[in-house]
Scaffold this motif. Structure first.
Motif, PDB file in Angstrom:
ATOM      1  N   MET A 116     -11.077  -4.960 -11.286  1.00  0.00           N
ATOM      2  CA  MET A 116     -11.538  -4.508  -9.888  1.00  0.00           C
ATOM      3  C   MET A 116     -10.405  -4.332  -9.112  1.00  0.00           C
ATOM      4  SD  MET A 116     -14.817  -5.128 -10.366  1.00  0.00           S
ATOM      5  CE  MET A 116     -15.316  -5.102  -8.713  1.00  0.00           C
ATOM      6  N   VAL A 117     -10.423  -3.209  -8.523  1.00  0.00           N
ATOM      7  CA  VAL A 117      -9.277  -2.885  -7.605  1.00  0.00           C
ATOM      8  C   VAL A 117      -9.881  -2.593  -6.377  1.00  0.00           C
ATOM      9  CG1 VAL A 117      -7.445  -1.125  -7.119  1.00  0.00           C
ATOM     10  CG2 VAL A 117      -8.179  -1.854  -9.520  1.00  0.00           C
ATOM     11  N   PHE A 118      -9.062  -2.984  -5.178  1.00  0.00           N
ATOM     12  CA  PHE A 118      -9.566  -2.715  -3.762  1.00  0.00           C
ATOM     13  C   PHE A 118      -8.585  -2.730  -2.857  1.00  0.00           C
ATOM     14  CE2 PHE A 118     -13.019  -5.667  -5.386  1.00  0.00           C
ATOM     15  CZ  PHE A 118     -14.123  -4.918  -5.088  1.00  0.00           C
ATOM     16  N   GLY A 119      -8.990  -1.670  -1.711  1.00  0.00           N
ATOM     17  CA  GLY A 119      -7.823  -1.648  -0.678  1.00  0.00           C
ATOM     18  C   GLY A 119      -8.097  -2.604   0.310  1.00  0.00           C
ATOM     19  N   LYS A 120      -6.878  -3.192   0.776  1.00  0.00           N
ATOM     20  CA  LYS A 120      -7.164  -4.310   2.095  1.00  0.00           C
ATOM     21  C   LYS A 120      -7.713  -3.616   3.229  1.00  0.00           C
ATOM     22  CE  LYS A 120      -3.469  -7.347  -0.016  1.00  0.00           C
ATOM     23  NZ  LYS A 120      -2.266  -7.874   0.180  1.00  0.00           N
ATOM     24  N   GLN A 121      -7.337  -2.464   3.242  1.00  0.00           N
ATOM     25  CA  GLN A 121      -7.652  -1.754   4.702  1.00  0.00           C
ATOM     26  C   GLN A 121      -8.831  -0.653   4.459  1.00  0.00           C
ATOM     27  OE1 GLN A 121      -4.245  -1.184   3.573  1.00  0.00           O
ATOM     28  NE2 GLN A 121      -4.010  -3.361   4.616  1.00  0.00           N
ATOM     29  N   ASP A 122      -9.925  -1.185   3.495  1.00  0.00           N
ATOM     30  CA  ASP A 122     -10.932  -0.634   3.317  1.00  0.00           C
ATOM     31  C   ASP A 122     -12.237  -1.205   3.952  1.00  0.00           C
ATOM     32  OD1 ASP A 122     -13.370   0.749   2.071  1.00  0.00           O
ATOM     33  OD2 ASP A 122     -12.871   0.268  -0.001  1.00  0.00           O
ATOM     34  N   PRO A 123     -12.826  -0.515   5.167  1.00  0.00           N
ATOM     35  CA  PRO A 123     -13.852  -1.300   5.853  1.00  0.00           C
ATOM     36  C   PRO A 123     -15.039  -1.375   5.143  1.00  0.00           C
ATOM     37  CG  PRO A 123     -13.488   1.220   6.442  1.00  0.00           C
ATOM     38  CD  PRO A 123     -12.439   0.934   5.511  1.00  0.00           C
ATOM     39  N   HIS A 124     -15.141  -0.799   4.011  1.00  0.00           N
ATOM     40  CA  HIS A 124     -16.347  -0.407   3.228  1.00  0.00           C
ATOM     41  C   HIS A 124     -16.508  -1.827   2.409  1.00  0.00           C
ATOM     42  CE1 HIS A 124     -17.569   3.491   4.384  1.00  0.00           C
ATOM     43  NE2 HIS A 124     -16.189   3.793   3.953  1.00  0.00           N
ATOM     44  N   VAL A 125     -15.604  -2.632   2.205  1.00  0.00           N
ATOM     45  CA  VAL A 125     -15.430  -3.850   1.461  1.00  0.00           C
ATOM     46  C   VAL A 125     -14.458  -4.614   2.142  1.00  0.00           C
ATOM     47  CG1 VAL A 125     -15.434  -4.855  -0.771  1.00  0.00           C
ATOM     48  CG2 VAL A 125     -15.960  -2.488  -0.692  1.00  0.00           C
TER      49      VAL A 125
END
Length: 245
Positions: A177-186
């Motif tokens: 699982m990879v996420f962006g910390k500045q991603d408003p969707h998650v």
């Protein structure tokens, strides 16, 4: 390695699904990766991403994820009209139909002479969610999910209790699982909920949060981060060589 590109119309339980296949232009049998796109379907950035993965020795299948809801060959633009249509499709198609699409893609791959029996999944945005969802299929041995949306919020249509978050414990293969910390969707609380659910269900998973916005892999637009994208491709290639080969 050099690659070939083909177009196949695959029969699914809910209709014909056009799928682009990217594969090594050499003899042999290779592991398959189902690559799930954003809501916009087979855009130029998606096909370039698939080509990169195929060039590392994989057969990459890129389906039209909303084939039931659009004429064959539909590609939505990265504009407000395309976004509105893609989001409408996302909230219309049940997860159960995505499940039967995955079954059809696995069966197609295993029927090809250039594929072995190993199958993985990779995807971005809603495609990251569909990759997570594909991992519920025991035939999918590895899943690389990039900024997967709508898992924490349970906003995609499905039968009660059949949402991806609730069913996380059914994942048998390995998950990234990879996420962006500045991603408003998650947001942070959503990422935390997913992490805690995976840990509670004892899923075999790896977790990475990077300083990036949503869609940082897409090589068009201001959110693209080329250095991070390269890092993710390298990580995905190593992951699939290990889990599928």
């Amino acid at each position: 390695m050099n690659i070939l590109t083909e177009v196949h119309d695959i029969n699914t339980a809910t209709g014909t699904m056009r799928t682009q296949v990217f594969r090594p232009a050499t003899s042999g049998q290779f592991a398959s990766i189902i690559f799930y796109s954003e809501i916009f379907q087979l855009t130029a950035p998606i096909t370039r991403a698939a080509a990169i993965m195929a060039g590392h020795g994989f057969v990459v299948l890129v389906p039209e994820v909303f084939h039931e809801l659009n004429p064959i060959g539909t590609v939505l633009a990265y504009d407000d009209i395309g976004k509105d249509k893609g989001n409408a499709d996302k909230f219309t198609k049940p997860l159960e139909h995505h499940d039967s699409d995955t079954e059809a893609l696995v069966a197609f791959a295993r029927a090809q002479t250039y594929c072995n029996d190993k199958v993985g999944a990779m995807g971005v945005c809603i495609g990251g969610h569909l990759t997570f969802r594909a991992a519920l299929n025991p035939d999918v041995k590895g899943a690389f999910c990039l900024y997967a949306t709508d898992i924490h919020s349970n906003t995609l249509p499905c039968k009660q209790g059949n949402d991806s978050f609730t069913r996380a414990g059914d994942i048998q293969g390995e998950l990234v699982m990879v996420f962006g910390k500045q991603d408003p969707h998650v947001p942070a609380e959503g990422r935390s909920a997913i992490y805690q659910q995976l840990a509670a269900k004892e899923v075999n998973f790896s977790w990475l949060e990077v300083n990036a916005q949503h869609a940082f892999m897409r090589d068009e637009g201001d959110r693209y981060d080329p250095a991070l994208a390269l890092q993710m491709y390298q990580s995905a290639v190593a992951f699939f060589h290990r889990t599928l080969n």
